[in-house]
Design an enzyme around this catalytic site. Structure first.
Site, PDB file in Angstrom:
ATOM      1  CB  CYS A 222      -3.251 -18.366 -21.986  1.00 57.57           C
ATOM      2  SG  CYS A 222      -2.038 -19.096 -23.097  1.00 57.57           S
TER       3      CYS A 222
ATOM      4  CG  HIS B 132      -5.134 -22.581 -20.572  1.00 57.01           C
ATOM      5  ND1 HIS B 132      -6.105 -21.861 -21.212  1.00 57.01           N
ATOM      6  CD2 HIS B 132      -4.010 -22.441 -21.305  1.00 57.01           C
ATOM      7  CE1 HIS B 132      -5.592 -21.300 -22.293  1.00 57.01           C
ATOM      8  NE2 HIS B 132      -4.315 -21.626 -22.366  1.00 57.01           N
TER       9      HIS B 132
ATOM     10  CD  GLU C 197      -8.944 -22.049 -18.932  1.00 53.07           C
ATOM     11  OE1 GLU C 197      -8.474 -21.919 -20.077  1.00 53.07           O
ATOM     12  OE2 GLU C 197      -8.377 -21.600 -17.906  1.00 53.07           O
TER      13      GLU C 197
END
Length: 194
Positions: free
Chosen positions: A80, A174, A176
């Site tokens: 990002c 993302h 994560e």
């Protein structure tokens, strides 16, 4: 002994990246100094606010060291805002905004709108088996890729959301935050092969 993987810990969701590395059994180091950076075998630049990351990297004397590494074969993974920081061209940056560069791409910040326009999607990702579940939160998009850049993933409408150029990996989304750890595994493989 394998050197730890650095996670740039100036701003953004660095803790989540550290948790993914920990879940993969990989030693990591939160990076806020040049000394910490020097002890690492690769670096993850997390999502956050690219302009703030730029300012803090300058304030912490990390901007030039990271820029030098990005251009000299050191493995770096940007998610990002991290992708924005690795792009050679930021199409809609604020005045004076620059990144570390190294990725021969042009990116547009907040290409999908604001926080309310966040969404999730399942993607095909070159080098990862099966679909990848991705969260897009105020995400950038890659609008131009240079000849030495490999496109790794696109949305269904063809917009580019993941690229790689030698030692540099940049993604719009993302992994994560969705429990997806295979992109991190892909990056760890890049470090092993560097």
């Amino acid at each position: 002994m394998v050197n730890p993987v650095g996670v740039l810990a100036l701003q953004g969701d660095f803790r989540e990246h550290a948790q993914v590395l920990d879940s993969l059994g990989r030693e990591f180091k939160l990076v806020r100094t040049v000394e910490e950076l020097s002890a690492c075998s690769g670096l993850i630049i997390p999502g956050g606010e690219s302009t703030v990351i730029q300012k803090l990297a300058v304030n912490y004397d990390l901007f030039e060291p990271i820029k030098d590494r990005a251009h000299s074969g050191f493995p770096i993974f940007g998610t990002c805002a991290g992708l924005i920081m690795l792009a050679d061209e930021i199409l809609d940056g604020i005045e004076g905004q620059i990144g570390f560069g190294g990725l021969d791409v042009a990116v547009r910040r907040n290409a999908f709108g604001n926080q309310l326009d966040s969404f999730e999607a399942d993607l095909q990702f070159d080098g990862v088996a099966g679909s990848v579940h991705a969260a897009f939160i105020r995400a950038p998009i890659v609008e131009r890729v240079g000849p030495s850049v490999r496109v790794l993933s696109k949305l269904e409408d063809g917009r580019i959301v993941a690229v790689r150029q030698q030692n540099l990996l940049g993604i719009s989304f993302h992994p994560e935050v969705t429990g997806e750890n295979r992109i991190h595994e892909y990056f760890l493989e890049m470090i092993s092969n560097a």
